[in-house]
Design an enzyme around this catalytic site. Structure first.
Site, PDB file in Angstrom:
ATOM      1  N   TYR A 163      34.505  45.288  47.233  1.00  0.00           N
ATOM      2  CA  TYR A 163      34.544  44.396  45.657  1.00  0.00           C
ATOM      3  C   TYR A 163      34.060  45.055  44.472  1.00  0.00           C
ATOM      4  O   TYR A 163      34.636  44.937  43.386  1.00  0.00           O
ATOM      5  CB  TYR A 163      33.749  43.203  46.298  1.00  0.00           C
ATOM      6  CG  TYR A 163      33.860  41.999  45.238  1.00  0.00           C
ATOM      7  CD1 TYR A 163      35.188  41.297  45.026  1.00  0.00           C
ATOM      8  CD2 TYR A 163      32.824  41.676  44.143  1.00  0.00           C
ATOM      9  CE1 TYR A 163      35.161  40.169  44.118  1.00  0.00           C
ATOM     10  CE2 TYR A 163      32.930  40.707  43.432  1.00  0.00           C
ATOM     11  CZ  TYR A 163      34.120  39.833  43.324  1.00  0.00           C
ATOM     12  OH  TYR A 163      33.854  38.937  42.254  1.00  0.00           O
ATOM     13  N   LYS A 167      35.793  45.854  41.136  1.00  0.00           N
ATOM     14  CA  LYS A 167      35.566  44.999  39.863  1.00  0.00           C
ATOM     15  C   LYS A 167      34.962  46.055  38.758  1.00  0.00           C
ATOM     16  O   LYS A 167      35.440  46.096  37.611  1.00  0.00           O
ATOM     17  CB  LYS A 167      34.356  44.044  39.889  1.00  0.00           C
ATOM     18  CG  LYS A 167      34.813  42.979  40.547  1.00  0.00           C
ATOM     19  CD  LYS A 167      35.818  42.325  39.972  1.00  0.00           C
ATOM     20  CE  LYS A 167      36.338  40.836  40.769  1.00  0.00           C
ATOM     21  NZ  LYS A 167      37.520  39.949  40.135  1.00  0.00           N
TER      22      LYS A 167
END
Length: 260
Positions: A163, A167
């Protein structure tokens, strides 16, 4: 709902695409755009949630249509662009909001499936949809791209490896888009929410190092939980004329967590 101009918003109704709009930040953003008089294409994997968002927009007098599908599939991405043009005659705003969490896994605990799914949904899918809609925006000489990034895209201790990498990739993509297309009328920005009260669930591996390391960092620095309305308000602002000179920004919406 009236299509009259609101603060920071042009007169004519716009064609807006919002992904991940069945719940949470995406749903709230879709409702806000519709309240300004924009036509909204609601995109999500959740068929029931998509239908509810569309119905709520229509019940309030707005215009919305729904489309269900997985945005990592090229055929779905192409259909989003085609449907938006067919329904609204234009694509003015695209909100790349759909996303999934990882299991807070450290690199040595991240298997191929976790890595590939998180990167695909959070980074590859926004790239694919952006690529699909850019020809329409460039032909029109205008367009706005807004991405839902994350606090995990600003630091290394807010999520797991997959993640966090995804991002950070979103932030880089936004900045590259701003440079590449700023002379052609297309703007790209992102919001970077901290923890927000939404339907997104985190299922950390209880036996893993990642949650043990990251958990205390999140708990000590993140402050209160945000509301979907707060992140959605920032998205709508970035898509508005009030933000006409804002390009390539990653805007923290995190109660100051990124400043800690």
């Amino acid at each position: 709902m009236s299509a009259s101009p609101g603060p920071g918003r042009p007169g004519p109704a716009r064609g807006v695409v919002v992904t991940g709009a069945a719940s949470g930040i995406g749903r709230t953003a879709a409702l806000r755009f519709a309240a300004l008089g924009d036509g909204v294409l609601v995109v999500d994997l959740d068929a029931d949630g998509t239908a509810r968002t569309v119905e709520d927009v229509r019940s309030a007098g707005g215009r919305a249509v729904g489309l269900c599908g997985d945005l990592i599939e090229h055929s779905v991405v192409d259909e989003v662009a085609r449907r938006a043009v067919a329904e609204f005659g234009r694509i003015d705003v695209v909100v790349n909001n759909a996303g999934v969490m990882d299991r807070m896994s450290a690199v040595h605990e991240t298997d191929d499936a976790e890595w590939e799914r998180v990167i695909a949904v959070n980074l590859t899918a926004p790239f694919l949809l952006t690529r699909a809609v850019l020809p329409h925006m460039l032909a029109a000489g205008s367009g706005v791209l807004v991405f839902t990034g994350s606090e995990a895209g600003l630091r290394g201790g807010a999520a797991g490896a997959a993640y966090t990498a995804a991002k950070h990739g979103v932030a880089g993509l936004v900045r590259n888009l701003a440079v590449m297309y700023r002379g052609r009328g297309v703007r790209a920005n992102a919001v970077a929410p901290g923890p927000v009260r939404t339907g997104m669930r985190v299922s950390p591996r209880p036996d893993a190092d990642g949650p043990r390391v990251v958990g205390p960092l999140v708990a000590s620095g993140s402050g209160r939980l945000g509301e979907a309305e707060e992140a959605a308000a920032a998205i709508v602002f970035l898509a508005s004329d009030d933000a006409s000179f804002v390009n390539g920004a990653v805007l923290p919406v995190d109660d100051g967590w990124s400043a800690v």
